[in-house]
Enzyme design. Structure first.
Site, PDB file in Angstrom:
ATOM      1  CG  ASN A 118       2.660   0.122   3.467  1.00  0.00           C
ATOM      2  OD1 ASN A 118       2.234  -0.965   3.098  1.00  0.00           O
ATOM      3  ND2 ASN A 118       3.844   0.591   3.099  1.00  0.00           N
ATOM      4  N   GLY A 119       1.256  -2.115   5.811  1.00  0.00           N
ATOM      5  CA  GLY A 119       1.887  -3.192   6.575  1.00  0.00           C
ATOM      6  C   GLY A 119       0.890  -4.293   6.846  1.00  0.00           C
ATOM      7  CB  CYS A 157      -0.885   0.046   1.251  1.00  0.00           C
ATOM      8  SG  CYS A 157      -2.086  -1.298   1.334  1.00  0.00           S
ATOM      9  CE1 TYR A 166       7.320  -5.816  -9.276  1.00  0.00           C
ATOM     10  CE2 TYR A 166       6.242  -5.755  -7.132  1.00  0.00           C
ATOM     11  CZ  TYR A 166       6.162  -5.730  -8.504  1.00  0.00           C
ATOM     12  OH  TYR A 166       4.958  -5.633  -9.118  1.00  0.00           O
ATOM     13  N   GLY A 187      -0.207   0.311  -5.113  1.00  0.00           N
ATOM     14  CA  GLY A 187      -1.535  -0.277  -4.935  1.00  0.00           C
ATOM     15  C   GLY A 187      -2.524   0.379  -5.856  1.00  0.00           C
TER      16      GLY A 187
END
Lengths: 488, 488, 488, 488
Positions: free
Chosen positions: A103-104, A2, A263, A28
């Site tokens: 985020n996580g 995210c 990535y 995202g």
């Protein structure tokens, strides 16, 4: 996967948060959300399915009034893609009014859900761990309420207790109605969060602040980088534009997720002091040595990246090996749909809709294809076949990351172990599975070195490569449960 | 700047045309259109503003029945962007029923309009030259009507007369209700059009045919390249799947548009036998020599492309000059909007919303930036400033194409001469205008050679570089008129 | 069942046509269309599925520029409801450019289609008889082309030949690009069309003209009624605002459709000099006598209408019979959808979603229900059951129109004969089928008298009641074909 | 003016709530909302601007899973029409998770807001009194939490305390996650709420329950009326389908809003045992006497209603006076928009877009127009002028309700006193203002009698007619504040 951003400005923040979300869109694309707060404390929230571009109409933006705000882009996990109710931010109205993005991934959601219900009688309407997180924070802030006002020390004590209760990874931004913008990062700093400042110049000559997943948001909007939010640290920007910061964790240790460098992150970002682009160049340098070691000399005519993320690594491989670099694959930027027509069979989704191979570049050549990593292997297999169909004499395949053998539980979507091509296979077995002539993986130590080289970083989350989970709380039972619920 | 595709299949063509349009999306993003024909002769047409992805809903696709069809993506010219009525294809119902799409630009529209009204009493509802073209074709087919049926010879005679009446560039695809799919290209073959075939395999064991602006459409859908449609040639695929082809022009001479190779086409396309990617590599080779000639030795530390189209040229420049290649700019893939808020000033559109410069790559370096071409110069100026802001010690700027000094009248949108930065300026004056330390342009002859090398091509449309218009019918009065109507 | 309007104004007509279409919405709700013409001759056309309110967005309206224009609301016939391509207006671009709307139904479509293809090579893209009509008109105008200009005499000669070729009912409005607005009505004046004028007051002190299906459009927009367009007559309003009118048929005879008075038209309209509201009151007067004749004295406690169209008739029945009038049914104004949920059965559509019966009004009473007509009988049967469920002691049912026993071929949608409840049944048999205690129908002569009373009208289309088709061209073979194609 | 419905079924309730909202649409058309709860406690909520028909797409409906649920249609008060955030239902997640809808208006919002913030630290994000109400209820339920479960007695104690804290009118429905559906009505029963039951027949042979603003919802969906929810009473339907009911107020007294009978409710509803239709007939009876008293004999030729709500009263007036009843006005059912075109003046909204007068009915007649009530008087004035324009010789105007002279604070939108035509004017002065020849108002006592006749009702909220506010808590200071905030 995210992307998050928060902004405390001296004027309306809606357009700037919108622009920031566009820059984070690669993190995202399944849903988008924004919340702003007026100085009166009134929140405005808009969330919608899809990309930023589709999610906001003019009238939505006009309603997002206020000088502080936050935003979120979401990569939905399996089975929840169409679930609009799991879009962030999440809101609770007691105490104070809190909206939060995250985020996580939390790893003790089962315990937390039980606690919240039995202890706090707080209702969870989704299975989102973000809804859990905002309720845990709310619950801890509630227990801090004493006098008429909320001061930063109370906020930091609440965050400290969140750190105690919650396990996993979480880069978090929240608005507290009438008070300010709070941001904090888990004690291992697994997911990124960076703080920026824009010189005074607003209405009252106050500074403006931003926190975001990636530094390019800061650069793009004219903010200067202050620093990464530290693992375990909380920063609280009150409505008057003052920054308060405090370490809220007992033993914070920076161990960022290596997959950001491999990535996920954009190459023009700098995270934890490391340029993503340069880390990828270094991955190429080291991968070149391994390729040289494991493939016969002269067996490669040309080096080609699988666009876009492996391009820097591939260029360095070519340079180091002294082999010509060519771009034989072209990435289709415009992606459409497959319509279901009555009476027609559904077409298989294929990598050929995303990549095109130029025959002229492959014809009669021994090609070395570089990808950033190999997960399921299905895409790699198709690409190798495409290269052969385009006329390649032989195909060597190299991954800038080591074999992916373990689940990722800190917020990168990965399939269960059974679906990983490297799970339970030796490298020759994987090569056979993929259909390439030679297969080379980055060494685990080389990836580590490529990322950490020249920094004072001492640890890294490499769990999907080596099975070591930095939070120390991930059991085999948990992994089995995660994989089980994904299946269902 | 448009993209076109036509398909004569042995089953429904709607999804395949949709997929083809996605692959041609880079040629135009302002409107999209598709038409299909059922064997009964009934047409289904859908056109809409915006990109392919936004233009078709499931119900639109379901209505596009039929085994032959065509599609169009459009890059609107100034002032017509929002004019949905100018979207292609265009339809006339007499004679037979014809729908038509077109890539190119007619240069004798004023005469044709007058003729059509006074001679044929045909109503033109827009200022689109495509509406003109379908009416001219209709008018000529009408005069061929004799017996009960239409045979290929009649169609080819009509196309021959279209060639006589019409001036300019036109790669054209049309459906004639009840008869088949017709495609033809102007006598100079200025705009591209390529023919592909898919082996028999349909319901009746007949071959399937495709014509498209670029070869990648063929590759992607499993068609083999037959050949480019020749300049002046017409191909007519009747409903039974038979291909008829005939040269319909008196003195056809291939002189394709050089801008396709410089900028417009996708690198993975092959046009007129020339790989676009390789032509761009050759542009880099030759540009390297010119750079070496005009810049002091050792004045460049690093070569950088302006993504995406200049990447192949930049790689070759770096390779030939033996200077390190780095990607200092990152292109933002996700583009949004600027919302107009009551009481707020409108923000200037800036290249910074499209590109991000990584400071780490620029800091203290002498950089050589490669772009495919320079038109107005405004973008180049901003990019040069971005490089400086990011810390570049000096900025050399090189264009893989020569100075653009003349209008383009064959279907590439260009501003009027007054707005071209190279118009009436010497190279040093342009360098000053752009703010770079050194400025290098490709030589006209080098561009020509880079494109034509190793082919039997003898001519090229280079009009915007050298002012020579291959059709021989473009007068100064016409250029002034074109520029005048753009202004208004 | 369609509604049409045309306007030749001295300023933009888009909003006024929009308002007019809203007033005609009861005549058709399946699709909506508008076309306007600028003085340059450019047409703007917008058509969409659904009601007026849903069909036009602000940007659609802004594009509808011009001082003359026309509009259409459409009631789709079976099987074509979702066919957007059949929405009106229809456009042909040769000769001149014509857009046309039409209310009615042509009965020789098979012959006309053959002629158009073989004689004119004109392509028909739909099965709409309106597309036929615009092509026939175009074809006849084409053969009138001689000098540089089109004069009213030429237009009227073309209409005269349209009358010769075309059979059936047609109230028609067309725009001829660059010339003006044309309206004409079939030689029997089956469908209505009325002409209105607004006093000079525009920019140039010229009169403004309107033609529309119903007079209420005129009243509502401040136009005064000039007169009905006469059967066979054409009116042509040139761009300078001059009205030209001419009888174009050989033996015109007014025989308007009786169903307009029974059900279709709004009560506040005056058609062919007859107030619809008053015609309905007279239907009630006469029906009262028939009821008195066929039902036992004292067998009715209360008279109730089936809202809305039977209300005037029901009030007069109550008044004449001296029985109390009550409104026991309430019509639900807001109609929604039935959503198809996975795994749930589809609910049957029921009249109960449209009507609600108030038990208090029915409890223990002998009720007389009045409806305007009975077609299939399914609705009547449900309503009678609702009355019983609500507690009615007995239910007498009366229809203000006679039994419907024949197809309607002049533009009112009716099922095939087999589906008509009165087809092949005596009145007692129908009563049994409907489940009522007594059933009374208006006498054919009474309906005729109720409509024509006090006018100089000598004929009426009563075909669905008496099987006599006024155009004299409707054969049993044709009726069978119509019913056959409806079935398929 | 809102409509509410709640349902506890034995299968999915989404479609049934949708259908119910359509039936309540006349109570509010500005926004629509629905919430359902799954047995797991998960809520699904969808709310949107506009009417029911526009608010729900198939995918919205599919997401509304669950066997219990509630819905709301909203008539927005001045200045909040476009505020989507004020759409109901409202949700709080602590304690338990509560969603709530409400019809009515709280009169002590200022005190409650202060209390909630200072005492409970609950954040109010809007100025909606419904958000207040759900928080008050939540706060009181929180203080009831003791053991592991919530029992009906606890719920009823919480409602009792809500009655103590809250002043004004409130018919309320709420879902408590994991427990059931709660409905309660303020201690004066000002706004309506009726309870219905459907016989066992679901999966487990349990009964299904509904509560709704109007009885027609029950009738239409096959529920039998149990009774009105009593003033002050709460009913709680637990998930097992058991109904618990308890009086929670100290001194409940039924005093329903008279405006429901005059104008708001549908005629086919029965409220507090009184048929709305029959109450309106009785209003007509009594109004006839007053008209006879105040107008010269023979001064009226015809009686006409202003459709739709005054139709029953007008029919009875005509009957009692023995004067002919005619419908001279026709209501336009299809309402559109006025588009703002660049450079055109905005047209004044006029009653003429909503009503059409049939000249034939007015020509040369002395007409008596009956309306349900007169508020601002602007519409009445326009209607009277329309009657004159249509040719009426004289116009007598009668209102089935007495003069509106005071604000309505219990949930009917009314302008401030200054805007009421009857404020500070005698009846002759009002007649002059409206432009009618004679003006007759219902007497206050007659309206009371017309509504209460034949019932055991002892009180009625007639505050806007007589200035007596039944809750006893409405001060002049409050009225001034309400009017002031409306103005701003």
């Amino acid at each position: 996967m995210c992307g998050i951003v928060g902004m405390a400005g001296q004027g309306p923040v809606n357009q700037e948060i919108y622009d920031a979300l566009l820059l984070l869109q690669h993190r995202g694309q399944d849903s988008t959300g924004m919340a702003t707060a007026e100085s009166s404390g009134v929140f405005h929230i808009h969330k919608a399915r899809g990309q930023v571009r589709e999610a906001f109409r003019t009238r939505d933006m006009r309603a997002l009034l206020g000088d502080i705000g936050l935003g979120h882009v979401r990569y939905a996990t399996k089975g929840t893609a169409s679930n609009e109710e799991e879009a962030q931010p999440f809101y609770v109205n007691a105490p104070y009014g809190i909206v939060l993005v995250h985020n996580g991934n939390l790893t003790n959601t089962r315990e937390l859900t039980r606690e919240l219900f039995s202890k706090d009688r707080r209702h969870l309407n989704t299975s989102s761990d973000t809804e859990l997180l905002v309720n845990i924070l709310g619950s801890e802030l509630q227990s801090e309420i004493s006098g008429p006002d909320l001061d930063p020390a109370q906020v930091f004590r609440a965050v400290a207790r969140v750190h105690e209760r919650v396990e996993g990874s979480y880069a978090t931004i929240a608005l507290i109605a009438g008070y300010g913008l709070l941001a904090f990062r888990d004690p291992f700093g697994i997911r990124p969060l960076i703080l920026g400042k824009r010189p005074a110049g607003g209405r009252d000559g106050r500074e403006e602040w931003v926190v975001a997943s990636e530094s390019l948001v800061l650069e793009n909007a004219g903010f200067e980088v202050v620093r990464d939010v530290e693992p375990g640290e909380a920063v609280f920007i009150t409505l008057d534009g003052t920054l308060h910061a405090q370490q809220c964790a007992r033993n914070p240790t920076l161990a960022p997720c290596s997959f950001e460098y491999v990535y996920l992150a954009r190459p023009d970002s700098v995270m934890n002091g490391i340029s993503v682009y340069e880390a990828r160049l270094r991955m190429g340098e080291r991968l070149a040595d391994t390729i040289a070691k494991y493939t016969p000399h002269g067996s490669i005519d040309v080096v080609m990246p699988i666009p876009d993320s492996s391009r820097p690594a591939a260029m360095q491989v070519a340079r180091k090996l002294g082999i010509e670099y060519r771009e034989g694959f072209y990435k289709n930027r415009y992606v459409g749909r497959t319509f279901i027509m009555p009476g027609q069979a559904i077409r298989k989704k294929s990598v050929r809709q995303k990549l095109n191979a130029m025959s002229t570049e492959f014809q009669g050549k021994n090609v070395l294809l570089i990808d950033d990593s190999i997960v399921r292997g299905t895409t790699s297999r198709e690409i190798i076949q495409m290269a052969r169909d385009a006329g390649a004499k032989s195909v060597t395949f190299a991954s800038a990351a080591p074999p992916v053998r373990y689940p990722h539980v800190y917020g990168i979507n990965m399939p269960s172990r059974q679906e990983l091509v490297a799970h339970g296979r030796t490298i020759p077995q994987i090569a056979e599975e993929l259909g390439c002539d030679y297969l080379v993986y980055q060494e685990v130590e080389d990836l580590k070195a490529a990322i950490m080289e020249g920094t004072d970083l001492v640890d890294l989350d490499m769990s999907c490569f080596d099975g070591r989970y930095v939070t120390g709380t991930v059991s085999e039972e948990y992994l089995a449960w995660v994989e089980g619920s994904q299946e269902s």
